[in-house]
Structures are given as C-alpha cells and as structure tokens.
Design a protein around this motif. Structure first.
Motif, PDB file in Angstrom:
ATOM      1  N   TYR A 223      -5.865  -6.910   0.725  1.00  0.00           N
ATOM      2  CA  TYR A 223      -5.280  -5.662   0.247  1.00  0.00           C
ATOM      3  C   TYR A 223      -5.403  -5.560  -1.266  1.00  0.00           C
ATOM      4  O   TYR A 223      -5.210  -6.546  -1.989  1.00  0.00           O
ATOM      5  N   MET A 224      -5.725  -4.351  -1.739  1.00  0.00           N
ATOM      6  CA  MET A 224      -5.739  -4.054  -3.169  1.00  0.00           C
ATOM      7  C   MET A 224      -5.371  -2.592  -3.359  1.00  0.00           C
ATOM      8  O   MET A 224      -5.358  -1.812  -2.395  1.00  0.00           O
ATOM      9  N   GLY A 225      -5.098  -2.230  -4.588  1.00  0.00           N
ATOM     10  CA  GLY A 225      -4.731  -0.854  -4.891  1.00  0.00           C
ATOM     11  C   GLY A 225      -3.265  -0.739  -5.271  1.00  0.00           C
ATOM     12  O   GLY A 225      -2.421  -1.523  -4.824  1.00  0.00           O
ATOM     13  N   SER A 226      -2.952   0.255  -6.088  1.00  0.00           N
ATOM     14  CA  SER A 226      -1.591   0.392  -6.610  1.00  0.00           C
ATOM     15  C   SER A 226      -0.567   0.587  -5.498  1.00  0.00           C
ATOM     16  O   SER A 226       0.493  -0.064  -5.490  1.00  0.00           O
ATOM     17  N   GLU A 227      -0.839   1.450  -4.533  1.00  0.00           N
ATOM     18  CA  GLU A 227       0.143   1.723  -3.483  1.00  0.00           C
ATOM     19  C   GLU A 227       0.063   0.715  -2.344  1.00  0.00           C
ATOM     20  O   GLU A 227       1.096   0.343  -1.779  1.00  0.00           O
TER      21      GLU A 227
END
Length: 605
Positions: A208-212
């Motif tokens: 998982y990656m990303g701000s949200e």
C-alpha cells in the motif's frame, strides 16, 4: 414494589448512561421504565412492529436503547434499519436488551443478525434463577473482534438481587474498538495516484502507498485490524442510487461490501445522506490542462512593438508635427508678404514628406527643410521626438522577434467559458461539487463536461481541442490522468485559477461506530505531517516525473521558450510591410503612366 430487574437497570443506567442526553426504551408495554436522572422516551411496540421515524429522529439526542420485546432480533434489525435510513447520526449508540417472557435463546438471536457486525456496545440480560429471596441475572455480549468467534455471545457478568451486586464488578461496556484482534477492515478504493495505490504481491499480500491509502492502512494497524482491499478500478468512484444500491467505491460502501473507503472523495452534499464523512485529509484544487495558446500572428509583428496607446501617441505626434509645420510655412509666407502659390499641392506634400521622414529613419535634405526660424524649431522638436520613438520601437521590435509571443492564454474560469472548449475525465464525479451551482459560468462548465473512457480521452488529447481536468495538490503535486502521455503534454497549458476546490475525506458506512476513531486518527496523522509525507512518497515512486515537471513548467506555456535564433517566421511581418509597400508603389506607378498617357492624348486632340 420495585422489581429486581428495575433495580439492575437503574444500576446500569446510573453507571453507564449518566452523560446520555436521553434514553429510548422500546417495550411491548410490560416495562414502563423511568429515572429521575436521565430523560426517557418510552415506545410501545407490539411484536417488534416499530414505526418510530416520526418520533425518534427529531434531533432529541437519544442515541442509547433499552429494549424488552418478544422479538428482540427483528426489533434490533428494524432499529438499525431506521438509523441507517435517517439523517441523524448514531455513531456512539449502545443497546441494553432485557429478557421478556421468551426463552434465553430467543434473546441471544440478536447476535446472529447481520446488524451486529456494525455495533460493538451491546449487552443482553437474561434471568438465570427466579427465587423469592434471590434472582440471578446474566449479562451477555459479543467479542466484536476477528476470528471465527467474532459474534459468538459469551457471559461477562452476573448480578445478584440478594445483595444488589455484580459478581466481578467489571465494565459492561468495555472499549472493544481499541484492540479488534485482527478483525477485518474492508477498504473500498481504486488505483489513483498519489491518493491510493494497491499493489498485489501475492494472493493474500498487498503493498500500500498513497496519502489516503496509508492513512487507512495505518488506522487499521493502530487498532489491530486486518485490511482487505475492495478494489474497483473500472467503476472508480462510482455512484449511489436512490434505492440504496450503487457501484464503485461509494456503491461498495452503501451496500456494505466495504467498511471505509477513499480515493479523492470530496465533501459531496448528496452523498452525506447515504454515508459518513471523516475529517478532511487534504485540500485539493480542481483545474484543467487546456490547449496551449497559439503563437501570435507573425504578420502583425511590426505592430506589436508598441501598445495601442503608444501607437496613438505616435500618430498624434506626427499629425501635430504636420499641422505645426504647415502653419509655420504659412506664418513664414505671411511674414515675407508672399502668399503666391503657397496653398499648393506641392507645399502640402512637402510638409507631409518632411515630417514623416524622421519617423522612418530617413534623412531630411536642406531643400526639404521647413523654411524660417519657426520651421527649424518645429523640425527640431520632431527630430527629438522621433529619435526617442524610433529607439524605443527598435528595441521593442527586437524583443518581440526573439522572444515568442502568444495569444491570450486560458487562465481563469471566465477565460475557459469564453474559449468554448469542452473538458472531461473518466467520471462525472469531477462535477458533483458544482452540478447544482447557479452561477452562469459554472452552469456552462457542467454542460460542457464529458465523461469518457480512457481510450476516448487519449484520442482527444491528440487533437489539441479538448481540456482535461486534474487536481492541484499541496507541495506542487498534480493528479493527472494516465491518458495524458509524454508525447502530448507539451501541447497543453496549466490554468492558473482553479475551477473550484474541495476537501478530501474518507467515507464510511452511515452511523459507523468507527467514525469517531477515524476522525481522531486523521487529525493526528495530519498534524504530524504524515499525510504530506505519504503523498510525496507516492508521487516520487509511482507518478511520471516528466509529466509532473512538464505540468509545472507549462504553467507559462509556449512551444518555444527563452531567446531563440531568428527564423523566417520571425521577420515575415517586416517582409510583409516591404511587399505591401512595393505593391502600392507599383500600383501608383501604373496609375501615373495611365494618367500621363490619357493627358497626352487629350492635349493632342
């Protein structure tokens, strides 16, 4: 005489509901409970057939329930359904179920309903022993955790009427959410950089990656939950229908296929009726990549060295000089008392020619000079003015010839509306925030929006006649659609003004008990700067650096940038002036020849 059940209920209310605004007591009419400390709303229900919408959901603040009916499971389902379908939120609700005349197994059926998966604070009180001097009551609850026994009821306490005391004295409503023991957290999302990135490494392993996405994943880890992604890359954001069905991220949430979800979801008013919205995670501005401004017409280059007002001043100087020169000639003739032949065409042509020559860098011969002292002063002032004007024009012309000039770029909402271009993306979600706006410009924006497939958008990106929506994020990051490739990005220009701005949120099931914890967690990671860190990390790892830099670079777009070598296209305006002048001279010469021959024939006759 007060029954033992009322005594037990008073003890529970006094200890666990002392801060409650009011209680809802649902019975078949056998229990009329009242307390002096907490207001009670008594509802009489026969066989669990409740019709409480008009009474219950009026913002009384009654969020806790005491239920004693013959059909507790169906009553529980009806209550949860009414909570789901009404606007008032019940994120911290508690239930106390009391055994009626039915068997214990009937009461414990509430733990077999699907609604029990969305409520943690539920206890059921059964009567184990009925004796005159001592009644024993058993308190049941469910674990609300992961594993096979997540909803299996178990005994947590016993209460004895003989001495009005509990056996263990433990908390009947422990905080089950702080450690959910691996309970599954279904997360609705899709691949949308830099917000949400889900990379499947194996059948049960994800990266998982990303701000949200990292916010939701960290939230699950903090409360000991297991993330199970529910990915909808085709429907993406999706939509919700009036019958409480839908597709995409929001459809998965409203149909209970997911617990929370995010992927640049905004604070949409129409969605608030169906889902819960968390505290904001990031501010985003919705703007457009528009076709780049085209180079200005090179044939008009000689005229663009001066602005319109400056050209007016030049013309005014020339007209003033011509009139003044003409008057000076008249004054000189009056002084010499020789008016014979003054007002001739020759004299007028002389003044016009003499004054205009300094404007075009031509020498004025002695015979062309205006006569008299006054004429010398007039020509002196003309020479001074034209020296400054010619120098200014030469430098301005050199500038616009070497530094490319473009037509007015589309930078604001008004510019975009005037341009007449259509704009689009893959979903109508881009216009949800403004589709009900009454301003004229925004109504036109909504009308011109097109929701198309990525293949269609890719084709339109090659035409140079279509605009594409994107998100302007903090730290100079941009969420650009994958249909904008490197081979076309130089043909676009980033608008300076946003169409509108929004706050991104995480959505959850309506009246979700996870929302208070999620709000608190979002504020904490935002305050720590982790959301910005996760956003930059995703942008660096997964987004096209060339596209990101190009979008920022083309904020001041031109297909040619900086100082360039002069080409034929740069000087075609000057050659145009030369061509027009030669053509006019040729026409004048031919007219003179024709006129001369006509006069010669007339004289001969």
């Amino acid at each position: 005489m007060v029954s033992n059940l009322i005594v037990l209920l008073n003890a529970i209310v006094n200890q666990y509901f002392s801060n409650t605004r009011c209680l809802i007591c649902v019975t078949d009419g056998n229990l009329l409970y009242d307390t002096k400390r907490t207001p009670i709303l008594n509802l009489n229900s026969m066989d669990g057939n409740l019709n409480i919408s008009d009474v219950l959901f009026r913002s009384f603040g009654c969020h806790d329930f005491i239920v004693q009916v013959r059909n507790p499971a169906s009553t529980f389902e009806v209550l949860e359904k009414e909570i789901l379908y009404n606007k008032e939120r019940y994120n911290r609700r508690k239930y106390v179920f009391l055994q009626s005349s039915t068997e214990t197994e009937v009461l414990l059926e509430i733990f077999n309903t699907s609604q029990i998966n969305f409520v943690s604070d539920v206890i059921a009180i059964t009567i184990d022993t009925r004796q005159s001097d001592n009644e024993i009551f058993t308190v049941w609850t469910h674990p609300y955790k992961g594993g096979r026994e997540r909803n299996v009821p178990h005994i947590i306490e016993k209460w004895f009427s003989k001495n009005n005391s509990f056996m263990l004295g433990i908390n009947l409503f422990p905080d089950k959410l702080r450690n959910q023991a691996g309970k599954t957290l279904r997360v609705a999302t899709f691949q949308y950089e830099p917000y949400t990135i889900v990379e499947q490494l194996s059948s049960h392993e994800y990266k998982y990656m990303g701000s949200e996405m990292m916010t939701m994943h960290s939230f699950a880890m903090f409360y000991n939950m297991t993330v199970v992604p529910v990915v909808s890359n085709v429907e993406q954001w999706g939509e919700i229908y009036s019958n409480w069905t839908g597709n995409g991220v929001m459809g998965n949430l409203v149909e209970d296929r997911a617990d929370i979800g995010a992927a640049a979801l905004y604070t949409w008013e129409n969605i608030y009726y169906y889902l819960d919205l968390s505290k904001p995670t990031v501010r985003t501005g919705i703007t457009c990549l528009v076709p780049a401004p085209k180079p200005s017409n090179r044939w008009l280059t000689p005229l663009k060295a001066f602005a319109g007002a400056t050209w007016f001043a030049v013309i005014l100087v020339y007209v003033t000089g011509t009139i003044t020169g003409y008057l000076s000639e008249l004054v000189t003739s009056l002084t010499s008392r020789s008016l014979k032949g003054f007002a001739t065409v020759f004299t007028t042509q002389k003044v016009i020619t003499t004054v205009i020559k300094p404007f075009i860098n031509q020498n004025v011969t002695r015979t062309e000079m205006l006569v008299g002292t006054l004429g010398k002063y007039v020509m002196g002032m003309v020479f001074v003015a034209t020296t400054i004007l010619v120098a200014s024009y030469s430098s301005g012309l050199a500038t616009i010839m070497t530094v490319p000039r473009y037509d007015n770029p589309v930078d604001t909402v008004e510019d975009f509306v005037r341009s007449g271009w259509k704009w689009g993306a893959t979903q109508n979600a881009w216009i949800t925030s403004i589709e009900k706006a009454q301003e004229k410009n925004y109504r036109k924006l909504v009308q011109r929006f097109r929701a198309l497939s990525e293949e269609e958008l890719r084709t339109l990106s090659l035409t140079g006649e279509f605009a594409f929506s994107l998100e302007r994020l903090p730290h100079d990051n941009f969420a650009v659609g994958s249909y904008i490739k490197r081979d076309v990005i130089q043909n676009f220009h980033l608008m300076r003004q946003d169409f509108y701005w929004e706050q991104c949120v995480i959505m959850a099931r309506k009246s979700s008990i996870l929302l208070p914890l999620l709000d608190d967690f979002v504020l904490r990671v935002f305050e720590a700067g982790l959301i910005s860190f996760w956003q930059n990390e995703a942008a660096t790892s997964y987004m096209d650096h060339y596209i990101q830099k190009a979008v920022k670079y083309f904020l001041h777009h031109g297909s040619e940038r900086g100082v360039v070598k002069l080409k034929m296209i740069h000087v075609q305006g000057a050659f145009g002036v030369l061509f027009v002048g030669n053509a006019m001279a040729c026409v004048a010469f031919l007219v003179e020849i024709v006129a001369h021959r006509w006069r010669t024939k007339t004289v001969i006759k």
